[in-house]
Design a protein around this motif. Structure first.
Motif, PDB file in Angstrom:
ATOM      1  N   VAL A 141       0.788  -1.322   0.125  1.00 43.19           N
ATOM      2  CA  VAL A 141       0.100  -0.073   0.121  1.00 43.19           C
ATOM      3  C   VAL A 141       0.902   1.259   0.109  1.00 43.19           C
ATOM      4  N   GLY A 142       0.730   2.173  -0.899  1.00 40.30           N
ATOM      5  CA  GLY A 142       1.568   3.129  -1.176  1.00 40.30           C
ATOM      6  C   GLY A 142       2.097   3.262  -2.533  1.00 40.30           C
ATOM      7  N   GLY A 143       2.078   1.884  -3.087  1.00 43.19           N
ATOM      8  CA  GLY A 143       2.472   2.118  -4.659  1.00 43.19           C
ATOM      9  C   GLY A 143       3.858   2.439  -5.015  1.00 43.19           C
ATOM     10  N   GLU A 144       4.152   2.199  -6.035  1.00 43.07           N
ATOM     11  CA  GLU A 144       5.233   2.486  -6.838  1.00 43.07           C
ATOM     12  C   GLU A 144       6.004   3.815  -6.434  1.00 43.07           C
ATOM     13  N   CYS A 145       5.510   4.865  -6.204  1.00 47.26           N
ATOM     14  CA  CYS A 145       6.161   6.163  -5.775  1.00 47.26           C
ATOM     15  C   CYS A 145       6.874   6.002  -4.512  1.00 47.26           C
ATOM     16  N   SER A 146       6.146   5.165  -3.567  1.00 46.92           N
ATOM     17  CA  SER A 146       6.710   5.271  -2.341  1.00 46.92           C
ATOM     18  C   SER A 146       7.790   4.255  -2.052  1.00 46.92           C
ATOM     19  N   TYR A 147       7.934   3.280  -2.801  1.00 48.25           N
ATOM     20  CA  TYR A 147       9.004   2.067  -2.420  1.00 48.25           C
ATOM     21  C   TYR A 147       9.975   2.012  -3.697  1.00 48.25           C
ATOM     22  N   TRP A 148       9.429   2.482  -4.704  1.00 52.46           N
ATOM     23  CA  TRP A 148      10.357   2.135  -6.051  1.00 52.46           C
ATOM     24  C   TRP A 148      10.634   3.272  -6.992  1.00 52.46           C
ATOM     25  N   CYS A 200       9.748   7.564  -6.777  1.00 53.51           N
ATOM     26  CA  CYS A 200       9.965   9.036  -6.415  1.00 53.51           C
ATOM     27  C   CYS A 200      10.566   9.124  -4.801  1.00 53.51           C
ATOM     28  N   MET A 201      10.238   8.427  -3.917  1.00 50.04           N
ATOM     29  CA  MET A 201      10.690   8.756  -2.707  1.00 50.04           C
ATOM     30  C   MET A 201      12.223   8.128  -2.710  1.00 50.04           C
ATOM     31  N   PRO A 202      12.469   6.844  -2.751  1.00 50.93           N
ATOM     32  CA  PRO A 202      13.742   6.396  -2.952  1.00 50.93           C
ATOM     33  C   PRO A 202      14.771   6.927  -3.714  1.00 50.93           C
ATOM     34  N   SER A 203      14.297   7.141  -5.119  1.00 57.44           N
ATOM     35  CA  SER A 203      15.156   7.781  -6.031  1.00 57.44           C
ATOM     36  C   SER A 203      15.685   9.329  -5.592  1.00 57.44           C
ATOM     37  N   LYS A 204      14.757   9.984  -4.991  1.00 57.51           N
ATOM     38  CA  LYS A 204      15.146  11.092  -4.319  1.00 57.51           C
ATOM     39  C   LYS A 204      16.016  11.280  -3.222  1.00 57.51           C
ATOM     40  N   ALA A 205      15.793  10.379  -2.411  1.00 60.10           N
ATOM     41  CA  ALA A 205      16.909  10.049  -1.256  1.00 60.10           C
ATOM     42  C   ALA A 205      17.934   9.716  -1.766  1.00 60.10           C
ATOM     43  N   LEU A 206      18.186   9.005  -2.682  1.00 57.14           N
ATOM     44  CA  LEU A 206      19.609   8.446  -3.089  1.00 57.14           C
ATOM     45  C   LEU A 206      20.242   9.949  -3.829  1.00 57.14           C
ATOM     46  N   ALA A 226      21.232   3.457   3.466  1.00 55.16           N
ATOM     47  CA  ALA A 226      20.306   3.262   4.855  1.00 55.16           C
ATOM     48  C   ALA A 226      19.117   4.512   4.902  1.00 55.16           C
ATOM     49  N   ASN A 227      19.683   5.750   4.628  1.00 58.00           N
ATOM     50  CA  ASN A 227      18.572   6.904   4.634  1.00 58.00           C
ATOM     51  C   ASN A 227      17.354   6.758   3.707  1.00 58.00           C
ATOM     52  N   ARG A 228      17.888   5.984   2.397  1.00 51.03           N
ATOM     53  CA  ARG A 228      16.915   5.465   1.414  1.00 51.03           C
ATOM     54  C   ARG A 228      15.938   4.549   2.130  1.00 51.03           C
ATOM     55  N   THR A 256      11.588   4.595   2.497  1.00 53.95           N
ATOM     56  CA  THR A 256      10.618   3.739   1.969  1.00 53.95           C
ATOM     57  C   THR A 256      10.202   2.853   3.325  1.00 53.95           C
ATOM     58  N   SER A 257      10.454   3.122   4.300  1.00 54.45           N
ATOM     59  CA  SER A 257       9.996   2.543   5.678  1.00 54.45           C
ATOM     60  C   SER A 257      10.321   1.085   5.541  1.00 54.45           C
ATOM     61  N   HIS A 258      11.573   0.876   5.016  1.00 51.79           N
ATOM     62  CA  HIS A 258      12.093  -0.358   4.655  1.00 51.79           C
ATOM     63  C   HIS A 258      11.069  -1.650   3.906  1.00 51.79           C
TER      64      HIS A 258
END
Length: 474
Positions: free
Chosen positions: A40-47, A49-55, A86-88, A92-94
């Motif tokens: 729940v949260g979809g592509e953006c949250s886990y694979w 927007c969020m992880p790519s910008k954290a990288l 680790a920040n990434r 993604t809430s792991h």
């Protein structure tokens, strides 16, 4: 065992788009259920927007710091790749969705986990991992919010290579020594930027003659120059003929017959709709197709079916999908209540107008590339009588303070008949934060004479607005 449950609205897909449709429908007084087969949260949250910008954030922050006299010496040396990863993982809430599930429960939306398929008009069948089947019936609407998946090319050997897609590129637990990236769009350039800075030797293979070809040409040129300066090998006009993996080594055969080796290969060569196994055939639609919608996001020929976000192919961006979702949820609630829609109002609450006139996008490379609205080529192709106004951002006082040796460019596209903006593009460090002002100017159709009175603060990078207007007025 089969269970049947009825709701006002059933949403297939619990990414940010589906969540927003359900939220707005609930706010309009309707009961809603949402179906999800993955997190729940979809592509953006886990694979995405969020992880790519954290990288990318530490990569861009270090690049900016190195351009400031007195600071650059303090940030010499490599990035702490383990800390970045680790920040990434934290963002993604792991890869756990407890928080997202809690939010859905808090707004009163029912969550059904499993694979959802249309099984006729207003009906969705959900098959859970344990085989349990639940049939959900929608009194008013079903919304398809299933997004997209990476599209891999049909190449000899690709299945055995186990290539990276955007998912692996944003979730890898290590920086490969040698990374080949195939593609020249947003995913390709952002991931090339990130992994080159995190310790990989990146080779970027671009079939066309430029990067970021959906933006103004200078955007791709400046990003390519920066990638090469950072140590990446950027090759345009290059195609991939075959790939092969032997052990830990991937061999890539290029169109000219030459080869190169890598530890991993990322294909960032487009997206395909995730509509191939959601039962479209049961309602007379083609499986695997993009779904054509009107400006209220309703699928053509179906008064109960909506397609929101990437699945309708209007604008493959999370923020545009969420914009559509807010409109779709309000539309569904209004139609359920029998409220007349102001469908003739182009900028009304029930029309997704910005998807065709003022789409903003930021590419988080170094330098950043940001655009809203039309490019010069798009405006001319649409038949507008326009003028492109360019400005070298190095001549903006705020830019020179932002970074020593600031390199960037700005362009605005003026509709000469109406004296309003049709498009704006900025390329340079920090320009992502400028693009919302451009979006407002375009969506609001603010006349050039009125923009003249919107005074930018000195000395900021946004002073580029004044310089563009001065150049236009002559």
């Amino acid at each position: 065992m089969t269970e049947a449950i009825e709701y006002d609205v059933v949403v297939v897909g619990a990414g940010p788009v589906g969540e927003n449709v359900a939220d707005r429908a609930r706010a309009g007084g309707l009961s809603a259920a949402i179906v999800e087969s993955e997190l729940v949260g979809g592509e953006c949250s886990y694979w995405a927007c969020m992880p790519s910008k954290a990288l990318l954030r530490p990569v861009i922050a270090r690049a900016d710091a190195r351009r400031v006299p007195g600071l650059r010496q303090a940030v010499e040396g490599p990035l702490d790749t383990a800390a970045v990863l680790a920040n990434r993982d934290g963002f993604t809430s792991h890869w756990k969705d407890d928080g997202q599930v809690g939010w859905i429960e808090s707004i009163g939306v029912a969550l059904h986990r499993g694979h959802g398929r249309l099984s006729g008009p207003r009906r969705v069948t959900v098959t859970a991992d344990d085989g349990t089947v639940t049939t959900l019936t929608a009194r008013h609407a079903v919304a398809v919010c299933t997004g997209t998946r990476a599209a891999l090319p049909d190449l000899p050997g690709i299945a055995d290579v186990k290539p990276w897609t955007s998912r692996e590129a944003t979730s890898s637990d290590h920086a490969p020594g040698r990374l080949v990236v195939v593609g020249g769009g947003v995913v390709a350039t952002e991931m090339a930027t990130a992994w080159q800075a995190l310790g990989s030797q990146v080779t970027l293979l671009v079939r066309g003659d430029s990067l970021l070809n959906r933006m103004e040409p200078f955007a791709g040129e400046l990003v390519a120059d920066a990638l090469r300066e950072a140590g990446a090998d950027v090759r345009t006009g290059t195609s991939v003929k075959a790939v092969e993996r032997q052990g830990s080594t991937v061999t890539v055969t290029l169109g000219d017959g030459s080869t190169l080796e890598a530890d991993e290969i990322l294909f960032a060569t487009g997206r395909a709709p995730r509509t191939d196994d959601i039962g479209l055939e049961t309602v007379g639609l083609k499986p695997g197709s993009w779904l054509t919608v009107d400006d209220t996001l309703r699928v053509e020929g179906h008064d109960w079916l909506y397609a929101v976000g990437d699945a309708n192919h209007r604008a493959l961006l999370t923020h545009q999908g969420k914009y559509q979702a807010r409109i779709a949820g309000d539309v569904i609630a209004a139609r359920a209540a029998g409220v007349p829609l102001l469908e003739t109002d182009r900028w009304g609450a029930h029309a997704a107008t910005a998807d065709t006139s003022a789409v903003p996008q930021v590419v988080f490379t170094d330098p950043e590339a940001a655009s809203a609205g039309l490019t010069l080529a798009e405006a001319e192709e649409a038949g507008h009588r326009v003028r492109a106004v360019d400005y070298d951002m190095a001549n903006v006082a705020g830019a020179s303070l932002y970074a020593d040796g600031y390199t960037g460019r700005a362009r605005m596209i003026v509709d000469l008949d109406r004296e309003v903006l049709l498009g704006v593009t900025f390329v340079g460090p920090g320009v992502g934060e400028l693009i919302h002002s451009a979006t407002i100017a375009i969506a609001g159709e603010v006349p050039i004479d009125r923009l003249w009175h919107a005074v930018p603060s000195y000395p900021t990078v946004s002073e580029v607005w004044l310089r563009l207007l001065e150049t236009y007025r002559g």
